[in-house]
Design a protein around this motif. Structure first.
Motif, short mmCIF file in Angstrom:
data_model
loop_
_atom_site.label_atom_id
_atom_site.label_comp_id
_atom_site.label_asym_id
_atom_site.label_seq_id
_atom_site.Cartn_x
_atom_site.Cartn_y
_atom_site.Cartn_z
N GLY A 1 28.88 37.05 49.10
CA GLY A 1 29.37 35.74 48.68
C GLY A 1 30.41 35.84 47.58
N SER A 2 30.18 36.72 46.62
CA SER A 2 31.13 36.90 45.54
C SER A 2 32.47 37.42 46.06
N TYR A 3 32.40 38.43 46.94
CA TYR A 3 33.63 39.00 47.50
C TYR A 3 34.37 37.95 48.34
N THR A 4 33.65 37.27 49.22
CA THR A 4 34.30 36.27 50.09
C THR A 4 34.88 35.13 49.28
N LEU B 1 41.15 42.81 46.37
CA LEU B 1 40.84 42.09 45.13
C LEU B 1 41.69 42.59 43.97
N ARG B 2 42.94 42.89 44.24
CA ARG B 2 43.84 43.36 43.19
C ARG B 2 45.29 43.10 43.60
N PHE B 3 46.00 42.31 42.79
CA PHE B 3 47.43 42.08 42.98
C PHE B 3 48.20 43.02 42.06
N THR B 4 49.52 42.94 42.15
CA THR B 4 50.35 43.65 41.17
C THR B 4 50.07 43.06 39.79
N ARG B 5 50.43 43.77 38.76
CA ARG B 5 50.04 43.38 37.41
C ARG B 5 50.48 41.96 37.06
N GLU B 6 51.72 41.62 37.37
CA GLU B 6 52.22 40.28 37.02
C GLU B 6 51.49 39.20 37.81
N LEU B 7 51.34 39.41 39.11
CA LEU B 7 50.64 38.41 39.93
C LEU B 7 49.17 38.34 39.55
N GLU B 8 48.56 39.47 39.23
CA GLU B 8 47.15 39.48 38.85
C GLU B 8 46.94 38.66 37.58
#
Length: 403
Positions: free
Chosen positions: A195-198, A18-25
Motif C-alpha cells: 500500500g505504501s509503495y502503490t 521512487l526516485r526522481f532526479t535531484r531537482e524534481l525530487e
C-alpha cells in the motif's frame, strides 16, 4: 536532456523506482508534504487522542494488573503521548527546517508504534487487555494514511511487524491463537508495504503527469525552448523590471534562412532536425535568469537579453550567427551536407513604465526584414524607435571550419 524529456522519464521510469532526479525530487517532496499535511495532522491527532485517553481506558478497557499499574500510566502519558504531540505540533506549525519537522514526525511514529507494542507486550504476559488487531491498525495507518517516504516507511513497517510476530510467538499461550495472529500480522505487513509503495507510486505519476502537462504548455517539444505563449507571458515582466531598475533590454528575432527550401528539398523530418539543432544552439545563448529564449513560430525564434549594452548585444548576435553557421547537418539518404545560416533583427532600449511588448516586437521584425533584404546570413540591430537612434549592421566574416 530537456525539461520535457526529464518529466517523461520521470513518469515512465523513475516513478517506479521512487526516485526522481535531484531537482524534481526536491520539488515533488515539497508538493507531497503540502498535500499530506492534513492527513498527517489527523493521523497524529488520532494517535494523541488515543494515548491521551489512557486514564479512561485504564479503568474501562485495559484493566491492568496491580504489578504494572504504577508504571503504565507514566510511560504512556510521560513518554508516548509527548512524542506523538511533538509530531502533531511540528506538522501543524510549519516552522523550522524540513529536517527538524521530519525528525519530529519520525519520533512521533516511533512513539506511536512503540506504545502499541508495549501495550501488546503487557497483554501477552496476561497483565492487561489489549487486542492484537491494534498492531495491524498501527502498521497500516502510518504506512498508507500518512503518505510518508515509502523507502523509509516500508523497512520500518516490516521491522515493526517482525517485532509484533516475535512477541506473539514468544509470549502467547495458545498455539492456535498465536498462529492466527501471526498470519494476520504477516498479511498486514504485506498490505502496508504494498500500500505504501502503490500510494507513493500513484502520487509520483500524477505529479509528474501534471508537471509534464504544464511544461508542455510552456515548452516547445521540438526545440526545448519556451513557447510563444510562455514568452508573451514573461516578456512584460522583464520589461517592467527593466523600467524599475533602468536596465537596458535587447530583443532579437531570428529566422532560419531558406527553411522552406530545406523542407521542400530535404523533407519535413529533416526540417525538424534543423529546428531541433537550432534550438540546441539557442539554449547556449541568453542563459541568465531574466534572459528569454523561445520558438516564436515556424522557423522563427525570439531572444531577450536583460541588462546588456549595445556592444555586448552586438557581440552576442555575432557569436550566435557564427555558431549557427558552424552547425551543419548531413542528409543520410542523399549523403549531402546541408549548410545552415540565419538572419537576425534586433532592437535595444531602456524600457519606460508601462512599456508595451508589441511595438518592440514589430520593430525587431522590421529589422529582421531589413537583414533579409541585405542578403541574409546577417543581422541588423538598432535602438528602438523612441530610444536614441543608432544603427549597426552585423555581418559575420567567419568562414566554415575546413574538414
Amino acid at each position: 536532456m530537456s525539461e520535457l524529456e526529464q518529466l517523461e522519464r520521470a513518469r515512465r521510469v523513475d516513478a517506479y523506482r521512487l526516485r526522481f532526479t535531484r531537482e524534481l525530487e526536491t520539488e515533488f517532496r515539497r508538493s507531497h508534504r503540502a498535500r499530506y499535511r492534513l492527513p498527517r495532522l489527523i493521523l497524529f491527532a488520532i494517535g494523541a487522542m488515543g494515548f491521551g485517553l489512557a486514564p479512561l481506558f485504564l479503568e474501562l478497557l485495559w484493566l491492568p494488573a496491580a504489578t504494572i499499574r504504577p508504571m503504565l500510566l507514566p510511560i504512556v502519558m510521560g513518554v508516548v503521548l509527548p512524542a506523538v504531540l511533538v509530531a502533531l505540533v511540528a506538522t501543524a506549525l510549519r516552522r523550522g527546517s524540513r529536517l527538524l519537522v521530519e525528525t519530529a514526525q519520525s519520533i512521533g511514529i516511533l512513539g506511536f508504534w512503540g506504545g502499541v507494542l508495549l501495550l501488546r507486550y503487557f497483554a501477552l504476559r496476561g497483565e492487561m487487555n489489549f487486542p492484537p488487531e491494534m498492531l495491524g491498525v498501527a502498521i497500516v495507518a502510518v504506512s498508507v494514511f500518512g503518505g510518508f517516504d515509502s523507502r523509509r516507511v516500508i523497512p520500518a513497517a516490516l521491522a515493526f511487524c517482525g517485532l509484533g510476530i516475535f512477541l506473539e510467538l514468544h509470549y502467547a499461550s495458545s498455539f492456535a491463537q498465536t498462529g492466527s495472529t501471526v498470519l494476520s500480522l504477516c498479511y498486514m505487513g504485506l498490505i502496508a508495504a504494498a500500500g505504501s509503495y502503490t500510494h507513493e507510486l500513484l502520487g509520483r505519476i500524477a505529479w509528474a503527469t501534471a508537471r509534464y502537462a504544464y511544461a508542455s504548455a510552456r515548452s516547445d517539444p521540438l526545440t526545448g525552448l519556451a513557447t510563444r505563449a510562455e514568452f508573451n507571458r514573461l516578456l512584460p515582466r522583464v520589461l517592467s523590471q527593466g523600467a524599475r531598475e533602468q536596465c537596458m533590454v535587447a530583443v532579437a528575432l531570428l529566422d532560419v534562412d531558406h527553411f522552406k527550401r530545406i523542407n521542400d528539398t530535404q523533407g519535413h523530418l529533416f526540417g525538424d532536425q534543423v529546428l531541433r539543432r537550432i534550438g540546441g544552439v539557442l539554449q547556449q545563448i541568453a542563459r541568465r535568469p531574466l534572459d528569454l529564449r523561445a520558438r516564436y513560430g515556424g522557423e522563427e525564434f525570439v531572444l531577450v537579453w536583460y541588462d546588456i549594452t549595445p556592444l555586448e548585444f552586438e557581440h552576442q548576435i555575432s557569436n550566435l550567427l557564427y555558431m549557427i553557421r558552424e552547425t551543419t547537418l548531413e542528409n543520410p539518404q542523399l549523403r549531402q551536407e546541408i549548410p545552415l545560416s540565419a538572419s537576425v533583427g534586433g532592437i535595444w532600449l531602456v524600457p519606460t513604465p508601462g512599456q508595451q511588448a508589441e511595438p518592440l516586437l514589430q520593430d525587431a521584425d522590421q529589422r529582421l526584414y531589413e537583414a533579409k533584404a541585405a542578403g541574409r546570413d546577417c543581422a541588423r540591430l538598432q535602438a528602438a524607435e523612441h530610444f536614441h537612434p543608432h544603427q549597426h549592421v552585423v555581418r559575420g566574416e567567419f568562414g566554415r571550419r575546413q574538414s
